[in-house]
Structure formats: structure tokens, C-alpha cells
Design a protein around this motif. Structure first.
Motif, mmCIF file in Angstrom:
data_model
loop_
_atom_site.group_PDB
_atom_site.id
_atom_site.type_symbol
_atom_site.label_atom_id
_atom_site.label_comp_id
_atom_site.label_asym_id
_atom_site.label_seq_id
_atom_site.Cartn_x
_atom_site.Cartn_y
_atom_site.Cartn_z
ATOM 1 N N TRP A 60 -20.145 19.483 12.718
ATOM 2 C CA TRP A 60 -20.687 18.122 12.619
ATOM 3 C C TRP A 60 -22.014 18.019 13.373
ATOM 4 N N ARG A 61 -22.899 17.172 12.902
ATOM 5 C CA ARG A 61 -24.108 16.837 13.662
ATOM 6 C C ARG A 61 -23.707 15.867 14.772
ATOM 7 N N LEU A 62 -23.990 16.232 16.014
ATOM 8 C CA LEU A 62 -23.616 15.368 17.136
ATOM 9 C C LEU A 62 -24.585 14.218 17.329
ATOM 10 N N ALA A 105 -27.770 0.600 19.934
ATOM 11 C CA ALA A 105 -27.393 1.652 20.880
ATOM 12 C C ALA A 105 -26.001 2.134 20.488
ATOM 13 N N GLU A 106 -25.532 3.163 21.156
ATOM 14 C CA GLU A 106 -24.244 3.763 20.797
ATOM 15 C C GLU A 106 -23.100 3.238 21.652
ATOM 16 N N ALA A 139 -24.542 9.444 13.536
ATOM 17 C CA ALA A 139 -23.784 9.631 12.300
ATOM 18 C C ALA A 139 -22.343 9.145 12.432
ATOM 19 N N SER A 140 -22.125 8.161 13.310
ATOM 20 C CA SER A 140 -20.846 7.457 13.489
ATOM 21 C C SER A 140 -19.784 8.265 14.227
ATOM 22 N N THR A 141 -20.191 9.351 14.901
ATOM 23 C CA THR A 141 -19.266 10.067 15.776
ATOM 24 C C THR A 141 -19.131 9.301 17.089
ATOM 25 N N THR A 142 -18.036 9.537 17.799
ATOM 26 C CA THR A 142 -17.870 8.904 19.104
ATOM 27 C C THR A 142 -16.825 9.659 19.917
ATOM 28 N N LEU A 199 -24.684 7.900 8.610
ATOM 29 C CA LEU A 199 -25.803 7.384 9.393
ATOM 30 C C LEU A 199 -26.346 6.123 8.734
ATOM 31 N N PRO A 200 -26.525 5.012 9.480
ATOM 32 C CA PRO A 200 -26.398 4.867 10.927
ATOM 33 C C PRO A 200 -24.985 4.486 11.350
#
Length: 422
Positions: free
Chosen positions: A79-81, A343-344, A380-383, A401-402
Motif C-alpha cells: 500500500w502507499r502510506l 489534515a489526517e 489514500a484513506s489509510t490510518t 485519495l483523498p
């Protein structure tokens, strides 16, 4: 890229859910809920991990890593982090801090000379700015806390954001530009505010990556591999996918008309080749297994203080505790000190430490969690999050994304915490 001499890390269930206080029937609610995101086309696929007391108890995946090719999302997916790279870079910086490589109060210009004499935006437009001198230098702690006055081109709310885009920095870097050159460009664009005066999500961690290079005498990828990725066994993590990783790399998607995810190869294909700019703020690719090991290193457990995993100690427990305190001046939250933009992390009741968001009070954000929870996410919606009070770690991987497209992060929290039964 996969490093020779290391085997690929694996996700292995280490405890039954009820052995670590998780209700297995309630955990199924997580699968049912997020399966709907795939079934109606909002997400291509996902993978979730939950561990407690340092023992992995729940791993679930659904849907595809590549919808068009019919390839499933699984434990070996790469996955793209994006911004989940930031905590890794921040840990790297604090390792050098522990060795006396710099003081947190050191001016960044001591390592990147172009940051001497930075200017601060005071009015005008992106084409004709009015600026004033910075009243104090941009310091290392400003980079770690996103209080340096830097920004991102994709914010699109300030004239400085437009200047980043004009220089070729939005979701990528100009062709051929390396990290040193990028930092020189950013130093020449006016800061949004005086250093330390506000919080703004930015390229600060990328600049921190350049500081790591200067202090260590190594490129950022060399330092991360030698000092973090190798020791932790994160053998599937690097700045691009190569070799055996390429068939496992997930495709990148973005919401299309009606909210259905559509492929975004124009941006996603960047992860298939070595970048000129090693982005410590968002450049890594990884697997859930690798990132799980990183979260376990940061988790303080009864049998192992934070900063160590399987005999590899990266940081002292005291340093981890210091990093994970709220470092915003006056102890306020991001709602009070931050700029209201993308922001994340949520802003209400959440502070910011050295490279990680820190929950101060769960009530203002109106989402189940614990005070002291550490977290961050990626574009890309990872957490992921780490809850020291519950000795709980959770990660979620997908590639949309986003990350602001869907309320995945608060929903994941409420579904995980309702499954804690003991």
C-alpha cells in the motif's frame, strides 16, 4: 523495495479475540460495515488489523487491491502510506536527537542554509506578496509539530499554497528535483505565519527528512533501512515498489461521479519507480505486516516498554513518552491552535506531539477513543492508532485519495471500541 537477506514479514494471529478482551461477534460488525463500502463501489478493497496487549487478534480483508485485474486485497498487499510515512521519519529524527545530533531548539538553517532569513506572508497575492522577516528562526521542533509556517500545495486556501503549486509541488514534486532542491524552493516561499505561532499541516516532515540526511551523512532511504526498517524486520517497506512487490502493489483510486471509486494511475504509478525526491512526509510504500511492527515498537506494553520490539530498541521509553505528549503551546488542541483545513486527524480535543496526533479529551470530538491515543493517517484513506490505556493498536489500509472522501476513521473507531468487552 524488498531487501536482500531479509524475509517478508507476515501477519500472524497471536491470540483469539476473547483472550484479549475482544468480543468476536462484535468484531464481525466491522466487516459487515466496511464490506458495504466495497459492495457499492466506494472503496476498491481494504485490510484491517487489531491487536491488544501486543498480540495480534484480528485481521480481516475484503474486496480488491486491483479491481480491474480482479486481484484481491490481502495480507501481502503493498500500500502507499502517504502521510503514514511521517511517524517513521519523526522516529528517525528522534533517534538522531538521542545521539546528540541536534537540539530540538536548533535552527533548521544550521543544517539547510536556505532556511536562513525566511520571510513571512503579510498580504498581497501569490503573484505579488507583501512579506516581513521571521521574528525567530524555523527550529527543529517546529518541523516535528507542523508549526513552522510551511504548507502544502493541495490545501488551496492561501496564496502560499498557490506558490507551491506554481513551483511544481502539489501531490508530487517537479521531475528530477531531489530533497535538497525541494527544501531550497520551500525556504524561498513565504511562511504562512511566524514560526511557532500556529499549526498548519505541511511539508515540514519532508524538510525534517533532509535534516536527517545532513546530520547522518546518509540518504534518507539508507538511514531508514539501516536504523528502522531493517532492525524492525520491515522488509517490505521502501520509497517505491520493485521486484516481487510490483504484482502485489495496490492500484490507487479516487471518487468518481456518484462516489464510485475510479482508477488514478496518473498519480498511482509514481510508486512503481524510484523517486528523485525521497519524501519523508509521504513517500513510503509498505504492507500491513510491516506497519504493524512499527506500531508495536511504539506501544508501551506491560512486558516491554515503548521504543523496542523483539530486542531491537530504537528509542528510549522516556523519549517515546516525550514525543507523545501534546507539544502545542499552552496545551491547547488543534481546534484552537490549528488552521481549519484538511489534515489526517480531527481537530477537536486532539493535540499534536512530535510527529503524531495525541487525543487530549475524547468528548469534544464525539468519537469513542481514549485520552492519550496516538494516531495519524495517509492521503489514500489509510490510518492507524495506538491506545496506550487499552494496549490497543489498529490499522486500516485501502487506496482511495483523498482521505476526506468518506468518514472511515471515526466509524472504524466506534466499531473497534464497541468490540472491547473486557
Amino acid at each position: 523495495m524488498l531487501r536482500e537477506g531479509y524475509g517478508m514479514s507476515e501477519l500472524k494471529i497471536e491470540a483469539e479475540p476473547d483472550e484479549v478482551g475482544l468480543d468476536p461477534h462484535r468484531l464481525q460488525r466491522i466487516d459487515r460495515h466496511f464490506a458495504r463500502y466495497v459492495d457499492d463501489g466506494r472503496l476498491p478493497g481494504w485490510l484491517i488489523t487489531v491487536s491488544r496487549y501486543g498480540r495480534l487478534a484480528y485481521v480481516s480483508s475484503y474486496g480488491s487491491r486491483d479491481v480491474e485485474a480482479g486481484l484481491p486485497a490481502g495480507t501481502d498487499t503493498v500500500w502507499r502510506l502517504y502521510s503514514m510515512t511521517k511517524p517513521i521519519t519523526s522516529v528517525a529524527a528522534m533517534m538522531l536527537y538521542e545521539e546528540g545530533g541536534f537540539e530540538l531548539t536548533d535552527p533548521v538553517s544550521s543544517f539547510i542554509p536556505s532556511f536562513a532569513g525566511v520571510r513571512v506572508y503579510a498580504g498581497g497575492s501569490d503573484l505579488r506578496q507583501v512579506t516581513v522577516p521571521a521574528t525567530e528562526p524555523v527550529r527543529i521542533w517546529h518541523l516535528l509539530t507542523h508549526t513552522a509556517g510551511l504548507t502544502y500545495g493541495f490545501h488551496r486556501v492561501h496564496p502560499a499554497d498557490a506558490m507551491y503549486r506554481a513551483a511544481g509541488f502539489e501531490w508530487s514534486a517537479p521531475p528530477g528535483a531531489d530533497l535538497a532542491q525541494a527544501c531550497d524552493v520551500w525556504a524561498g516561499i513565504p511562511l504562512l505565519f511566524q514560526p511557532g505561532a500556529e499549526w498548519n499541516y505541511s511539508v515540514a516532515t519532508d524538510v525534517l527528512g533532509r535534516v536527517i540526511e545532513v546530520v547522518s551523512g546518509q540518504s534518507l532511504d539508507e538511514f531508514l533501512t539501516a536504523r528502522i526498517l531493517g532492525p524492525l524486520g520491515m522488509t517490505d517497506t521502501g520509497f517505491y515498489a520493485a521486484g516481487t512487490q510490483l504484482p502485489r502493489l495496490a492500484a490507487l483510486y479516487t471518487p468518481g461521479s456518484g462516489g464510485t471509486a475510479v482508477r488514478l494511475d496518473a498519480l498511482g504509478d509514481a510508486a512503481r519507480r524510484a523517486p528523485a525526491m525521497l519524501g519523508g512526509g509521504g513517500g513510503l510504500v509498505s504492507t500491513a505486516a510491516d506497519y504493524h511492527r512499527f506500531t508495536q515498537m511504539l506501544l508501551h506494553r506491560a512486558d516491554s516498554p515503548a521504543g523496542e520490539l523483539d530486542g531491537a530498541r530504537l528509542l528510549s521509553p522516556r523519549t517515546v513518552r516525550y514525543m507523545t505528549r501534546n507539544h502545542l503551546p499552552g496545551g491547547v488542541d488543534l481546534e484552537t491552535f490549528g488552521r481549519p483545513l484538511y489534515a489526517e486527524t480531527p481537530f477537536r480535543g486532539v493535540g499534536f506531539g512530535l510527529g503524531l496526533a495525541v487525543v487530549l479529551d475524547p468528548v469534544p470530538g464525539k468519537v469513542l477513543c481514549s485520552a492519550g491515543e496516538l494516531s495519524w493517517g495517509g492521503a489514500a484513506s489509510t490510518t492507524f492508532w495506538i491506545d496506550p490505556a487499552e494496549e490497543l493498536t489498529v490499522s486500516f489500509f485501502t487506496q482511495l485519495l483523498p482521505s476526506s472522501a468518506h468518514p472511515i476513521r471515526p466509524q472504524l473507531r466506534q466499531l473497534v471500541y464497541q468490540a472491547l468487552a473486557g
